[in-house]
Motif scaffolding. Structure first.
Motif, PDB file in Angstrom:
ATOM      1  N   GLY A 186       0.814  -1.218   0.000  1.00  0.00           N
ATOM      2  CA  GLY A 186       0.000   0.000   0.000  1.00  0.00           C
ATOM      3  C   GLY A 186       0.842   1.261   0.000  1.00  0.00           C
ATOM      4  N   THR A 187       1.926   1.246   0.757  1.00  0.00           N
ATOM      5  CA  THR A 187       2.799   2.421   0.810  1.00  0.00           C
ATOM      6  C   THR A 187       3.477   2.642  -0.531  1.00  0.00           C
ATOM      7  OG1 THR A 187       3.169   2.112   3.175  1.00  0.00           O
ATOM      8  CG2 THR A 187       4.772   3.459   2.001  1.00  0.00           C
ATOM      9  N   VAL A 188       3.961   1.573  -1.137  1.00  0.00           N
ATOM     10  CA  VAL A 188       4.596   1.698  -2.459  1.00  0.00           C
ATOM     11  C   VAL A 188       3.577   2.184  -3.475  1.00  0.00           C
ATOM     12  CG1 VAL A 188       5.606   0.370  -4.366  1.00  0.00           C
ATOM     13  CG2 VAL A 188       6.434   0.035  -2.022  1.00  0.00           C
ATOM     14  N   ARG A 189       2.402   1.577  -3.477  1.00  0.00           N
ATOM     15  CA  ARG A 189       1.347   1.960  -4.429  1.00  0.00           C
ATOM     16  C   ARG A 189       0.959   3.429  -4.264  1.00  0.00           C
ATOM     17  NH1 ARG A 189      -1.429  -2.521  -4.050  1.00  0.00           N
ATOM     18  NH2 ARG A 189      -2.436  -1.870  -2.133  1.00  0.00           N
ATOM     19  N   GLY A 190       0.926   3.904  -3.025  1.00  0.00           N
ATOM     20  CA  GLY A 190       0.553   5.293  -2.768  1.00  0.00           C
ATOM     21  C   GLY A 190       1.622   6.305  -3.156  1.00  0.00           C
ATOM     22  N   GLY A 191       2.882   5.872  -3.212  1.00  0.00           N
ATOM     23  CA  GLY A 191       3.961   6.752  -3.663  1.00  0.00           C
ATOM     24  C   GLY A 191       4.366   7.849  -2.690  1.00  0.00           C
ATOM     25  N   ALA A 192       4.014   7.714  -1.424  1.00  0.00           N
ATOM     26  CA  ALA A 192       4.299   8.779  -0.454  1.00  0.00           C
ATOM     27  C   ALA A 192       5.794   9.038  -0.283  1.00  0.00           C
ATOM     28  CB  ALA A 192       3.677   8.442   0.900  1.00  0.00           C
ATOM     29  N   TYR A 193       6.596   7.961  -0.237  1.00  0.00           N
ATOM     30  CA  TYR A 193       8.041   8.166  -0.066  1.00  0.00           C
ATOM     31  C   TYR A 193       8.650   8.846  -1.286  1.00  0.00           C
ATOM     32  CZ  TYR A 193       8.503   5.716   4.350  1.00  0.00           C
ATOM     33  OH  TYR A 193       8.421   5.367   5.671  1.00  0.00           O
ATOM     34  N   VAL A 194       8.234   8.426  -2.471  1.00  0.00           N
ATOM     35  CA  VAL A 194       8.769   9.046  -3.692  1.00  0.00           C
ATOM     36  C   VAL A 194       8.428  10.533  -3.721  1.00  0.00           C
ATOM     37  CG1 VAL A 194       8.670   9.081  -6.209  1.00  0.00           C
ATOM     38  CG2 VAL A 194       8.709   6.896  -4.996  1.00  0.00           C
ATOM     39  N   ARG A 195       7.197  10.878  -3.396  1.00  0.00           N
ATOM     40  CA  ARG A 195       6.812  12.303  -3.379  1.00  0.00           C
ATOM     41  C   ARG A 195       7.613  13.081  -2.339  1.00  0.00           C
ATOM     42  NH1 ARG A 195       1.876  10.004  -3.868  1.00  0.00           N
ATOM     43  NH2 ARG A 195       1.337  10.347  -1.690  1.00  0.00           N
ATOM     44  N   ALA A 196       7.765  12.520  -1.145  1.00  0.00           N
ATOM     45  CA  ALA A 196       8.494  13.217  -0.080  1.00  0.00           C
ATOM     46  C   ALA A 196       9.966  13.376  -0.444  1.00  0.00           C
ATOM     47  CB  ALA A 196       8.352  12.462   1.239  1.00  0.00           C
ATOM     48  N   ILE A 197      10.562  12.346  -1.021  1.00  0.00           N
ATOM     49  CA  ILE A 197      11.975  12.436  -1.421  1.00  0.00           C
ATOM     50  C   ILE A 197      12.149  13.459  -2.532  1.00  0.00           C
ATOM     51  CG2 ILE A 197      13.856  11.160  -2.529  1.00  0.00           C
ATOM     52  CD1 ILE A 197      12.784   8.669  -0.909  1.00  0.00           C
ATOM     53  N   HIS A 198      11.306  13.401  -3.549  1.00  0.00           N
ATOM     54  CA  HIS A 198      11.431  14.349  -4.665  1.00  0.00           C
ATOM     55  C   HIS A 198      11.121  15.784  -4.250  1.00  0.00           C
ATOM     56  CE1 HIS A 198      11.228  11.060  -7.947  1.00  0.00           C
ATOM     57  NE2 HIS A 198      12.459  11.322  -7.588  1.00  0.00           N
ATOM     58  N   ALA A 199      10.287  15.968  -3.251  1.00  0.00           N
ATOM     59  CA  ALA A 199      10.020  17.329  -2.758  1.00  0.00           C
ATOM     60  C   ALA A 199      11.281  17.928  -2.146  1.00  0.00           C
ATOM     61  CB  ALA A 199       8.894  17.306  -1.719  1.00  0.00           C
ATOM     62  N   ARG A 200      12.126  17.079  -1.572  1.00  0.00           N
ATOM     63  CA  ARG A 200      13.352  17.548  -0.931  1.00  0.00           C
ATOM     64  C   ARG A 200      14.557  17.503  -1.871  1.00  0.00           C
ATOM     65  NH1 ARG A 200       9.852  15.681   2.424  1.00  0.00           N
ATOM     66  NH2 ARG A 200       9.862  16.089   4.657  1.00  0.00           N
ATOM     67  N   SER A 201      14.548  16.547  -2.790  1.00  0.00           N
ATOM     68  CA  SER A 201      15.673  16.337  -3.700  1.00  0.00           C
ATOM     69  C   SER A 201      15.130  15.899  -5.059  1.00  0.00           C
ATOM     70  CB  SER A 201      16.608  15.269  -3.111  1.00  0.00           C
ATOM     71  OG  SER A 201      17.723  15.076  -3.935  1.00  0.00           O
ATOM     72  N   PRO A 202      14.718  16.871  -5.881  1.00  0.00           N
ATOM     73  CA  PRO A 202      14.040  16.552  -7.146  1.00  0.00           C
ATOM     74  C   PRO A 202      14.842  15.657  -8.090  1.00  0.00           C
ATOM     75  CG  PRO A 202      13.853  18.893  -6.645  1.00  0.00           C
ATOM     76  CD  PRO A 202      14.805  18.306  -5.649  1.00  0.00           C
ATOM     77  N   LYS A 203      16.154  15.673  -8.005  1.00  0.00           N
ATOM     78  CA  LYS A 203      16.966  14.870  -8.925  1.00  0.00           C
ATOM     79  C   LYS A 203      17.255  13.465  -8.398  1.00  0.00           C
ATOM     80  CE  LYS A 203      19.131  18.777 -11.173  1.00  0.00           C
ATOM     81  NZ  LYS A 203      20.365  19.421 -11.591  1.00  0.00           N
ATOM     82  N   ALA A 204      16.762  13.141  -7.219  1.00  0.00           N
ATOM     83  CA  ALA A 204      16.995  11.807  -6.654  1.00  0.00           C
ATOM     84  C   ALA A 204      16.388  10.742  -7.564  1.00  0.00           C
ATOM     85  CB  ALA A 204      16.389  11.710  -5.257  1.00  0.00           C
ATOM     86  N   ILE A 205      17.061   9.612  -7.634  1.00  0.00           N
ATOM     87  CA  ILE A 205      16.564   8.464  -8.386  1.00  0.00           C
ATOM     88  C   ILE A 205      16.051   7.470  -7.346  1.00  0.00           C
ATOM     89  CG2 ILE A 205      17.182   6.582  -9.932  1.00  0.00           C
ATOM     90  CD1 ILE A 205      19.487   8.478 -10.903  1.00  0.00           C
ATOM     91  N   VAL A 206      14.740   7.274  -7.336  1.00  0.00           N
ATOM     92  CA  VAL A 206      14.112   6.452  -6.300  1.00  0.00           C
ATOM     93  C   VAL A 206      13.567   5.163  -6.904  1.00  0.00           C
ATOM     94  CG1 VAL A 206      12.379   6.395  -4.472  1.00  0.00           C
ATOM     95  CG2 VAL A 206      13.442   8.571  -5.095  1.00  0.00           C
ATOM     96  N   THR A 207      13.957   4.048  -6.309  1.00  0.00           N
ATOM     97  CA  THR A 207      13.451   2.737  -6.688  1.00  0.00           C
ATOM     98  C   THR A 207      12.667   2.200  -5.502  1.00  0.00           C
ATOM     99  OG1 THR A 207      15.392   2.351  -8.066  1.00  0.00           O
ATOM    100  CG2 THR A 207      14.103   0.420  -7.434  1.00  0.00           C
ATOM    101  N   GLN A 208      11.483   1.670  -5.770  1.00  0.00           N
ATOM    102  CA  GLN A 208      10.655   1.121  -4.697  1.00  0.00           C
ATOM    103  C   GLN A 208      10.452  -0.365  -4.892  1.00  0.00           C
ATOM    104  OE1 GLN A 208       7.305   3.827  -3.220  1.00  0.00           O
ATOM    105  NE2 GLN A 208       7.124   3.882  -5.439  1.00  0.00           N
ATOM    106  N   GLN A 209      10.324  -1.080  -3.778  1.00  0.00           N
ATOM    107  CA  GLN A 209       9.994  -2.503  -3.827  1.00  0.00           C
ATOM    108  C   GLN A 209       9.019  -2.804  -2.701  1.00  0.00           C
ATOM    109  OE1 GLN A 209      10.946  -5.061  -6.034  1.00  0.00           O
ATOM    110  NE2 GLN A 209       9.299  -6.048  -4.915  1.00  0.00           N
TER     111      GLN A 209
END
Length: 68
Positions: A33-56
């Protein structure tokens, strides 16, 4: 009645990931559910837009948390 403190995990987790990954490559393992919701990706990109985020998604996280 005393006020209740609320502690989130997404924002502190995003901050910790960015601080721990100077290369900008970040891996997130979380519940489905957390991966599907994308909350971590949004929070990381809000702080570091160029970060490359992989989720599992790790479905066993829920079962493990229930056992604790």
């Amino acid at each position: 009645m005393r006020p209740i403190g609320i502690v989130g995990v997404i924002e502190p987790g995003a901050d910790a990931a960015i601080n721990a990954a100077p290369s900008g490559r970040i891996a997130v393992i979380a519940t489905e559910g957390t991966v599907r919701g994308g909350a971590y990706v949004r929070a990381i990109h809000a702080r570091s837009p160029k970060a490359i985020v992989t989720q599992q998604a790790c479905p066993l996280f829920v079962a493990l948390a229930k056992k604790v």
